[in-house]
Design a protein around this motif. Sequence first.
Motif, PDB file in Angstrom:
ATOM      1  N   LYS A  74     -75.553  41.494  16.059  1.00 24.30           N
ATOM      2  CA  LYS A  74     -74.569  40.408  15.936  1.00 24.30           C
ATOM      3  C   LYS A  74     -73.152  40.907  16.209  1.00 24.30           C
ATOM      4  O   LYS A  74     -72.352  40.229  16.861  1.00 24.30           O
ATOM      5  CB  LYS A  74     -74.638  39.789  14.539  1.00 24.30           C
ATOM      6  N   GLN A  75     -72.847  42.118  15.712  1.00 14.46           N
ATOM      7  CA  GLN A  75     -71.479  42.619  15.887  1.00 14.46           C
ATOM      8  C   GLN A  75     -71.191  42.921  17.351  1.00 14.46           C
ATOM      9  O   GLN A  75     -70.075  42.684  17.831  1.00 14.46           O
ATOM     10  CB  GLN A  75     -71.246  43.861  15.021  1.00 14.46           C
ATOM     11  N   TYR A  76     -72.182  43.412  18.077  1.00 15.10           N
ATOM     12  CA  TYR A  76     -71.953  43.735  19.482  1.00 15.10           C
ATOM     13  C   TYR A  76     -71.933  42.486  20.366  1.00 15.10           C
ATOM     14  O   TYR A  76     -71.322  42.497  21.437  1.00 15.10           O
ATOM     15  CB  TYR A  76     -72.984  44.754  19.970  1.00 15.10           C
ATOM     16  N   VAL A  77     -72.564  41.418  19.895  1.00 13.89           N
ATOM     17  CA  VAL A  77     -72.420  40.134  20.597  1.00 13.89           C
ATOM     18  C   VAL A  77     -71.035  39.566  20.343  1.00 13.89           C
ATOM     19  O   VAL A  77     -70.360  39.061  21.258  1.00 13.89           O
ATOM     20  CB  VAL A  77     -73.512  39.141  20.145  1.00 13.89           C
ATOM     21  N   LEU A  78     -70.584  39.666  19.106  1.00 16.81           N
ATOM     22  CA  LEU A  78     -69.279  39.122  18.728  1.00 16.81           C
ATOM     23  C   LEU A  78     -68.134  39.962  19.272  1.00 16.81           C
ATOM     24  O   LEU A  78     -67.066  39.437  19.614  1.00 16.81           O
ATOM     25  CB  LEU A  78     -69.198  39.040  17.200  1.00 16.81           C
ATOM     26  N   GLN A  79     -68.344  41.277  19.378  1.00 16.43           N
ATOM     27  CA  GLN A  79     -67.305  42.194  19.859  1.00 16.43           C
ATOM     28  C   GLN A  79     -67.845  43.033  21.027  1.00 16.43           C
ATOM     29  O   GLN A  79     -68.088  44.234  20.885  1.00 16.43           O
ATOM     30  CB  GLN A  79     -66.842  43.126  18.736  1.00 16.43           C
ATOM     31  N   PRO A  80     -67.996  42.453  22.204  1.00 15.18           N
ATOM     32  CA  PRO A  80     -68.537  43.217  23.345  1.00 15.18           C
ATOM     33  C   PRO A  80     -67.655  44.387  23.751  1.00 15.18           C
ATOM     34  O   PRO A  80     -68.124  45.328  24.406  1.00 15.18           O
ATOM     35  CB  PRO A  80     -68.628  42.163  24.456  1.00 15.18           C
ATOM     36  N   ASP A  81     -66.375  44.358  23.353  1.00 14.25           N
ATOM     37  CA  ASP A  81     -65.475  45.456  23.688  1.00 14.25           C
ATOM     38  C   ASP A  81     -65.836  46.750  22.963  1.00 14.25           C
ATOM     39  O   ASP A  81     -65.320  47.827  23.318  1.00 14.25           O
ATOM     40  CB  ASP A  81     -64.034  45.072  23.344  1.00 14.25           C
ATOM     41  N   LEU A  82     -66.718  46.683  21.967  1.00 16.06           N
ATOM     42  CA  LEU A  82     -67.096  47.890  21.240  1.00 16.06           C
ATOM     43  C   LEU A  82     -67.766  48.910  22.154  1.00 16.06           C
ATOM     44  O   LEU A  82     -67.641  50.119  21.951  1.00 16.06           O
ATOM     45  CB  LEU A  82     -68.029  47.539  20.075  1.00 16.06           C
ATOM     46  N   ILE A  83     -68.490  48.427  23.174  1.00 23.43           N
ATOM     47  CA  ILE A  83     -69.142  49.333  24.126  1.00 23.43           C
ATOM     48  C   ILE A  83     -68.097  50.161  24.851  1.00 23.43           C
ATOM     49  O   ILE A  83     -68.236  51.383  25.018  1.00 23.43           O
ATOM     50  CB  ILE A  83     -69.997  48.544  25.136  1.00 23.43           C
ATOM     51  N   GLN A  84     -67.020  49.496  25.320  1.00 20.17           N
ATOM     52  CA  GLN A  84     -65.957  50.219  26.018  1.00 20.17           C
ATOM     53  C   GLN A  84     -65.209  51.161  25.072  1.00 20.17           C
ATOM     54  O   GLN A  84     -64.804  52.258  25.460  1.00 20.17           O
ATOM     55  CB  GLN A  84     -64.963  49.233  26.649  1.00 20.17           C
ATOM     56  N   ARG A  85     -65.039  50.743  23.837  1.00 20.18           N
ATOM     57  CA  ARG A  85     -64.247  51.534  22.888  1.00 20.18           C
ATOM     58  C   ARG A  85     -64.989  52.766  22.373  1.00 20.18           C
ATOM     59  O   ARG A  85     -64.396  53.837  22.204  1.00 20.18           O
ATOM     60  CB  ARG A  85     -63.826  50.659  21.702  1.00 20.18           C
ATOM     61  N   PHE A  86     -66.282  52.604  22.115  1.00 18.48           N
ATOM     62  CA  PHE A  86     -67.013  53.693  21.450  1.00 18.48           C
ATOM     63  C   PHE A  86     -68.243  54.181  22.214  1.00 18.48           C
ATOM     64  O   PHE A  86     -68.879  55.138  21.780  1.00 18.48           O
ATOM     65  CB  PHE A  86     -67.443  53.232  20.044  1.00 18.48           C
ATOM     66  N   GLY A  87     -68.575  53.539  23.345  1.00 17.46           N
ATOM     67  CA  GLY A  87     -69.755  53.951  24.095  1.00 17.46           C
ATOM     68  C   GLY A  87     -71.046  53.552  23.391  1.00 17.46           C
ATOM     69  O   GLY A  87     -71.030  52.917  22.331  1.00 17.46           O
ATOM     70  N   GLU A  88     -72.156  53.932  23.977  1.00 19.77           N
ATOM     71  CA  GLU A  88     -73.452  53.559  23.406  1.00 19.77           C
ATOM     72  C   GLU A  88     -73.676  54.207  22.040  1.00 19.77           C
ATOM     73  O   GLU A  88     -74.365  53.653  21.190  1.00 19.77           O
ATOM     74  CB  GLU A  88     -74.583  53.967  24.367  1.00 19.77           C
ATOM     75  N   ASN A  89     -73.085  55.367  21.828  1.00 23.31           N
ATOM     76  CA  ASN A  89     -73.216  56.028  20.524  1.00 23.31           C
ATOM     77  C   ASN A  89     -72.602  55.189  19.409  1.00 23.31           C
ATOM     78  O   ASN A  89     -72.996  55.290  18.246  1.00 23.31           O
ATOM     79  CB  ASN A  89     -72.548  57.403  20.562  1.00 23.31           C
ATOM     80  N   GLY A  90     -71.624  54.340  19.788  1.00 23.62           N
ATOM     81  CA  GLY A  90     -70.995  53.481  18.795  1.00 23.62           C
ATOM     82  C   GLY A  90     -71.980  52.514  18.168  1.00 23.62           C
ATOM     83  O   GLY A  90     -71.860  52.167  16.984  1.00 23.62           O
ATOM     84  N   ARG A  91     -72.967  52.071  18.940  1.00 24.66           N
ATOM     85  CA  ARG A  91     -73.974  51.160  18.403  1.00 24.66           C
ATOM     86  C   ARG A  91     -74.792  51.857  17.300  1.00 24.66           C
ATOM     87  O   ARG A  91     -75.102  51.261  16.270  1.00 24.66           O
ATOM     88  CB  ARG A  91     -74.898  50.683  19.525  1.00 24.66           C
ATOM     89  N   ILE A  92     -75.110  53.131  17.543  1.00 19.23           N
ATOM     90  CA  ILE A  92     -75.849  53.898  16.543  1.00 19.23           C
ATOM     91  C   ILE A  92     -75.025  54.055  15.274  1.00 19.23           C
ATOM     92  O   ILE A  92     -75.528  53.882  14.153  1.00 19.23           O
ATOM     93  CB  ILE A  92     -76.232  55.279  17.113  1.00 19.23           C
TER      94      ILE A  92
END
Length: 362
Positions: free
Chosen positions: A24-42
């Motif tokens: 849900k957070q990555y849908v709501l904040q797609p910029d997280l991928i750019q900010r933290f990379g895939e490791n950010g999801r973990i």
Amino acid sequence: MTHQEAGEHLLKRADALADKITEKQYVLQPDLIQRFGENGRIRTKQDSLYSLNYLAESVLVKSPSLFTHYISWLKVLLAGYNVSTEDLAINLNLIKQTLEEEFDNPSKALVIEYLNKGIFRMEQAETLPGYINNSMPYGIAAKSYLCALLDSDRKEAARIIEAQLEGGATIRDMYRFIFQPVQYEIGRLWQHNYISVGQEHFCTAATQAIISRLYSRWMIPTGQEKKLVAACVGSEQHEIGLRLLTDVFEMEGWDTYYLGANVPNGSIIEAIARHQGDVIALSVTMTYHLHLAKELIQLVRLHPATAHVKIMVGGYPFNIDRDLWRTIGADGYAPGAEEAVEVAEHLLTQPSSVPDMGMIRD
């Protein structure tokens, strides 16, 4: 449905809920991928899981302050990794939304009430004062010792301790006024991201090495019959505080058996029985290990060879909630090593009337 049942149910569901919250957070904040990379999801899942576990333990032991203190700590920690208060607010509100949608439990409202207290605390300003100042006993020496550790200069750190001892300080003074507050300060610096995990580990290892060099000066046979067994709970790795406590008991003439960290419950029970312990000291640093402490205490009580042993607890969550030791079934609690000796002595002499040492501070 009791607090304990609700907390246990949340612990079981926490991993699956953390997955949903992260998506849900990555849908709501797609910029997280750019900010933290895939490791950010973990990391987002990991942080969500920690929050759920802390929330569950807080509910389980009926102590909302444990969760609100955790949120204060988390906000400061995440800021050092460029995770904003807004990011954390979104995460906590997604936890709330997911619990409302997915947490099928009669005590859902109770769990969300505890969560709301954490959300409110997140919105408040935070201050984390340092643990060392010049006005405290040996404050200047403690600052110098800390600086030497942060400079990775173990020889200078050892020299500072030697100089204090040559000047008339006792080894016990070094434990209470230098080693203990410096360890607290190192933890605070790591939380603020002023030092790395590697630095934190180096500082702790250096202090442990210096402590080991002092043993020959005070470790002499005493013939005392009082016996202490000391262990960390579950997978706890924060053991230096318990090591300091055990040493202080040894200085007071107790025979001590320090088991350290990551010891299975069965081995702890066996050690208590084999060493004929009078008191066991259990250390809990991470709040999400409280249920493990409660389980271990129950095992000690139920085993015929250890049922008589007095159980004392200490560590971060007990310093936050000074009645928590009663909730998990211990016989006593102390905020530090000096107070712990007094509590343990009282437990053996007046087992029917245990003093609440929670108001004593160093």
